[in-house]
Design a protein around this motif. Structure first.
Motif, PDB file in Angstrom:
ATOM      1  N   ILE A 127     -14.080  62.049 -56.663  1.00 51.90           N
ATOM      2  CA  ILE A 127     -15.061  61.016 -56.343  1.00 51.90           C
ATOM      3  C   ILE A 127     -14.623  60.225 -55.119  1.00 51.90           C
ATOM      4  CG2 ILE A 127     -16.147  58.894 -57.193  1.00 51.90           C
ATOM      5  CD1 ILE A 127     -15.921  60.079 -60.030  1.00 51.90           C
ATOM      6  N   GLY A 128     -13.328  59.918 -55.051  1.00 56.61           N
ATOM      7  CA  GLY A 128     -12.826  59.150 -53.918  1.00 56.61           C
ATOM      8  C   GLY A 128     -13.032  59.874 -52.596  1.00 56.61           C
ATOM      9  N   ARG A 129     -12.786  61.192 -52.576  1.00 61.61           N
ATOM     10  CA  ARG A 129     -12.978  61.949 -51.331  1.00 61.61           C
ATOM     11  C   ARG A 129     -14.427  61.892 -50.851  1.00 61.61           C
ATOM     12  NH1 ARG A 129      -9.576  65.747 -53.986  1.00 61.61           N
ATOM     13  NH2 ARG A 129     -11.409  66.929 -54.641  1.00 61.61           N
ATOM     14  N   SER A 130     -15.356  61.776 -51.772  1.00 61.59           N
ATOM     15  CA  SER A 130     -16.776  61.790 -51.413  1.00 61.59           C
ATOM     16  C   SER A 130     -17.305  60.425 -50.985  1.00 61.59           C
ATOM     17  CB  SER A 130     -17.610  62.300 -52.594  1.00 61.59           C
ATOM     18  OG  SER A 130     -17.227  63.616 -52.934  1.00 61.59           O
ATOM     19  N   PHE A 131     -16.535  59.359 -51.278  1.00 67.12           N
ATOM     20  CA  PHE A 131     -17.035  58.011 -50.975  1.00 67.12           C
ATOM     21  C   PHE A 131     -16.058  57.180 -50.149  1.00 67.12           C
ATOM     22  CE2 PHE A 131     -19.509  59.240 -54.694  1.00 67.12           C
ATOM     23  CZ  PHE A 131     -20.788  58.864 -54.307  1.00 67.12           C
ATOM     24  N   GLY A 132     -15.166  57.839 -49.437  1.00 69.92           N
ATOM     25  CA  GLY A 132     -14.275  57.100 -48.545  1.00 69.92           C
ATOM     26  C   GLY A 132     -13.072  56.497 -49.217  1.00 69.92           C
ATOM     27  N   GLY A 133     -12.619  57.107 -50.308  1.00 68.73           N
ATOM     28  CA  GLY A 133     -11.423  56.632 -50.986  1.00 68.73           C
ATOM     29  C   GLY A 133     -11.623  55.288 -51.659  1.00 68.73           C
ATOM     30  N   GLY A 134     -10.480  54.612 -51.916  1.00 70.69           N
ATOM     31  CA  GLY A 134     -10.535  53.316 -52.571  1.00 70.69           C
ATOM     32  C   GLY A 134     -11.396  52.301 -51.848  1.00 70.69           C
ATOM     33  N   PRO A 135     -11.236  52.142 -50.508  1.00 71.69           N
ATOM     34  CA  PRO A 135     -12.067  51.166 -49.790  1.00 71.69           C
ATOM     35  C   PRO A 135     -13.565  51.441 -49.917  1.00 71.69           C
ATOM     36  CG  PRO A 135     -10.181  51.800 -48.459  1.00 71.69           C
ATOM     37  CD  PRO A 135     -10.187  52.710 -49.643  1.00 71.69           C
ATOM     38  N   VAL A 138     -14.689  50.375 -53.374  1.00 71.61           N
ATOM     39  CA  VAL A 138     -14.753  48.913 -53.458  1.00 71.61           C
ATOM     40  C   VAL A 138     -16.037  48.408 -52.805  1.00 71.61           C
ATOM     41  CG1 VAL A 138     -13.667  46.764 -52.675  1.00 71.61           C
ATOM     42  CG2 VAL A 138     -12.264  48.590 -53.640  1.00 71.61           C
ATOM     43  N   GLU A 139     -16.431  49.032 -51.708  1.00 74.84           N
ATOM     44  CA  GLU A 139     -17.692  48.653 -51.064  1.00 74.84           C
ATOM     45  C   GLU A 139     -18.880  48.898 -51.999  1.00 74.84           C
ATOM     46  OE1 GLU A 139     -18.583  47.395 -48.165  1.00 74.84           O
ATOM     47  OE2 GLU A 139     -16.691  47.320 -47.052  1.00 74.84           O
ATOM     48  N   LEU A 140     -18.821  49.981 -52.772  1.00 76.07           N
ATOM     49  CA  LEU A 140     -19.936  50.335 -53.645  1.00 76.07           C
ATOM     50  C   LEU A 140     -19.991  49.482 -54.907  1.00 76.07           C
ATOM     51  CD1 LEU A 140     -20.116  54.246 -53.691  1.00 76.07           C
ATOM     52  CD2 LEU A 140     -21.871  52.673 -52.863  1.00 76.07           C
ATOM     53  N   THR A 141     -18.864  49.327 -55.574  1.00 73.55           N
ATOM     54  CA  THR A 141     -18.871  48.711 -56.902  1.00 73.55           C
ATOM     55  C   THR A 141     -18.082  47.423 -57.004  1.00 73.55           C
ATOM     56  OG1 THR A 141     -16.895  49.891 -57.685  1.00 73.55           O
ATOM     57  CG2 THR A 141     -19.013  51.029 -57.898  1.00 73.55           C
ATOM     58  N   GLY A 142     -17.231  47.135 -56.004  1.00 70.14           N
ATOM     59  CA  GLY A 142     -16.362  45.968 -56.069  1.00 70.14           C
ATOM     60  C   GLY A 142     -14.969  46.299 -56.543  1.00 70.14           C
ATOM     61  N   ASN A 143     -14.758  47.528 -57.052  1.00 66.18           N
ATOM     62  CA  ASN A 143     -13.461  47.902 -57.614  1.00 66.18           C
ATOM     63  C   ASN A 143     -13.084  49.326 -57.233  1.00 66.18           C
ATOM     64  OD1 ASN A 143     -12.785  45.575 -59.277  1.00 66.18           O
ATOM     65  ND2 ASN A 143     -14.498  46.168 -60.586  1.00 66.18           N
ATOM     66  N   PRO A 144     -11.777  49.615 -57.121  1.00 69.72           N
ATOM     67  CA  PRO A 144     -11.357  51.016 -57.041  1.00 69.72           C
ATOM     68  C   PRO A 144     -11.598  51.691 -58.376  1.00 69.72           C
ATOM     69  CG  PRO A 144      -9.451  49.567 -57.237  1.00 69.72           C
ATOM     70  CD  PRO A 144     -10.644  48.680 -57.076  1.00 69.72           C
ATOM     71  N   LEU A 145     -11.541  53.016 -58.393  1.00 69.44           N
ATOM     72  CA  LEU A 145     -11.841  53.779 -59.602  1.00 69.44           C
ATOM     73  C   LEU A 145     -10.563  54.077 -60.375  1.00 69.44           C
ATOM     74  CD1 LEU A 145     -14.388  54.963 -60.937  1.00 69.44           C
ATOM     75  CD2 LEU A 145     -13.847  57.126 -59.814  1.00 69.44           C
ATOM     76  N   ASP A 146     -10.684  54.100 -61.701  1.00 68.53           N
ATOM     77  CA  ASP A 146      -9.543  54.380 -62.569  1.00 68.53           C
ATOM     78  C   ASP A 146      -9.841  55.615 -63.413  1.00 68.53           C
ATOM     79  OD1 ASP A 146      -8.184  53.718 -65.509  1.00 68.53           O
ATOM     80  OD2 ASP A 146      -6.915  53.185 -63.805  1.00 68.53           O
ATOM     81  N   ALA A 147      -8.784  56.349 -63.796  1.00 66.74           N
ATOM     82  CA  ALA A 147      -8.971  57.565 -64.596  1.00 66.74           C
ATOM     83  C   ALA A 147      -9.555  57.259 -65.969  1.00 66.74           C
ATOM     84  CB  ALA A 147      -7.647  58.301 -64.745  1.00 66.74           C
ATOM     85  N   GLY A 148      -9.359  56.042 -66.472  1.00 64.24           N
ATOM     86  CA  GLY A 148      -9.888  55.684 -67.771  1.00 64.24           C
ATOM     87  C   GLY A 148     -11.327  55.213 -67.751  1.00 64.24           C
ATOM     88  N   SER A 149     -11.946  55.186 -66.579  1.00 65.23           N
ATOM     89  CA  SER A 149     -13.313  54.698 -66.453  1.00 65.23           C
ATOM     90  C   SER A 149     -14.319  55.730 -66.954  1.00 65.23           C
ATOM     91  CB  SER A 149     -13.624  54.353 -64.996  1.00 65.23           C
ATOM     92  OG  SER A 149     -13.603  55.529 -64.205  1.00 65.23           O
ATOM     93  N   MET A 150     -15.497  55.249 -67.315  1.00 69.83           N
ATOM     94  CA  MET A 150     -16.560  56.148 -67.747  1.00 69.83           C
ATOM     95  C   MET A 150     -16.972  57.078 -66.615  1.00 69.83           C
ATOM     96  SD  MET A 150     -20.329  55.211 -69.297  1.00 69.83           S
ATOM     97  CE  MET A 150     -19.647  54.263 -70.653  1.00 69.83           C
ATOM     98  N   ALA A 151     -16.942  56.590 -65.380  1.00 62.75           N
ATOM     99  CA  ALA A 151     -17.333  57.422 -64.246  1.00 62.75           C
ATOM    100  C   ALA A 151     -16.466  58.668 -64.155  1.00 62.75           C
ATOM    101  CB  ALA A 151     -17.237  56.608 -62.953  1.00 62.75           C
TER     102      ALA A 151
END
Length: 327
Positions: A127-135, A138-151
């Motif tokens: 997912i990060g590779r498709s949306f510009g990594g952590g930054p 953060v632009e999309l949702t306000g947060n970086p993504l975590d492996a424990g997330s529903m996404a």
């Protein structure tokens, strides 16, 4: 109440609330007397883990949570005795992350992945590779993504168990699953949704770009929002009768653990700052809107009242306080 004196609705002042905390190890239920701000009863029941999984996998049977909630509430009600007629509401909280998948008949499809499950790390990278990594995230949702997330876990399910993914009709956070069982009503709070990785905290809405990236159908699996201050609904009549509670007992929408911790510390309005000196040390500030840390050093969420908060980890804080205590 069962085993207690008879009472008539409206004749007894209702000042007790039950709190359900789902942790990874156990369910804990407490009874709070609002007038005295004291815990007057509590009980807990342990959860069983799914054994034999690869390293990094952390899964449990959601039906085990239901059994633990039922057992703990019965013990608390027995401890309350005649006072159980004063129970006016029930609240629910759980750690961030995790996912329960239900089919169209509301049956659990597979064991639930928990927030500390690491199996979806490759999906975080995808997912990060498709949306510009952590930054970019953060632009999309306000947060970086975590492996424990529903996404991440929803994409893991699609990649690794497509036969299960095809059966999905609902995806829920653990506290929403328990709330659904208690009331028969779906929905989620902004506080819970903010920990899913699929929710834009600044916009208070599901992130369409991430949802569609995982699968176009995922938007149909997600719960509708419950406005701040609104309950999920009344306790199911069958449960109320079985437990000896009144049918007007309301069940709250549910709140994430971090949002619940802020409220427990007495922080319920913008402008307040909380220093958490536990093992999960952090500084959290409540704001009217959402103040995103675009460096990714702080996470944003929603408290129980729908306000935003920014949480900055202080992972070494316990060592400092212990050093001071020893001296």
């Amino acid at each position: 109440c069962k085993g207690g004196r008879a009472w008539k609705a409206g004749t007894e002042k209702r000042m007790l609330f039950l709190g359900i905390e789902l942790s990874h190890a156990a369910t804990r239920v407490v009874a709070l007397d609002i007038e005295s701000a004291a815990l007057v009863a509590e009980a807990s029941a342990a959860h069983e883990w799914v054994e034999g999984l690869p390293d990094g996998y952390r899964e449990q049977d959601p039906e085990g949570w239901i059994r633990a909630v039922d057992r703990s509430i019965r013990e608390v009600i027995a401890e309350l005795g005649d006072r159980c007629g004063g129970v006016a509401g029930i609240g629910i909280t759980a750690p961030a992350g995790g996912m329960v998948a239900l089919d169209e008949d509301n049956r659990v499809i597979r064991p639930a992945k928990l927030g500390d499950d690491r199996s979806a790390l490759p999906q975080v990278e995808e997912i990060g590779r498709s949306f510009g990594g952590g930054p970019g995230l953060v632009e999309l949702t306000g947060n970086p993504l975590d492996a424990g997330s529903m996404a991440a876990q929803a994409l893991w399910l699609k990649r690794h168990e497509p036969y299960h993914f095809q059966r999905v009709a609902k995806l829920m956070a653990p506290q929403d699953f328990v709330g659904y069982w208690l009331t028969g009503e779906g929905g989620t709070s902004a506080s819970t949704a903010a920990t899913s990785g699929l929710f834009s905290v600044p916009r208070r809405a599901w992130c369409r770009e991430l949802v569609e990236f995982i699968d176009g159908r995922v938007g149909d699996f997600l719960a509708t929002g419950i406005p701040p201050g609104q309950p999920r609904g009344p306790l199911r009549a069958g449960l109320a009768a079985d437990w000896g509670l009144h049918e007007t007992t309301l069940v709250a929408a549910g709140v994430g653990r971090e949002g619940a911790s802020l409220l427990a510390a007495g922080a319920a309005r913008p402008g307040l700052l909380v220093a958490d000196l536990t093992a999960e040390g952090a500084l959290s500030a409540i704001t009217e809107g959402t103040v995103v840390d675009y460096r990714g050093e702080g996470r944003v969420g929603c408290d129980a009242a729908g306000n935003g908060f920014t949480r900055r980890p202080m992972n070494n804080v316990v060592a400092a306080t212990e050093l001071l205590r020893r001296h």
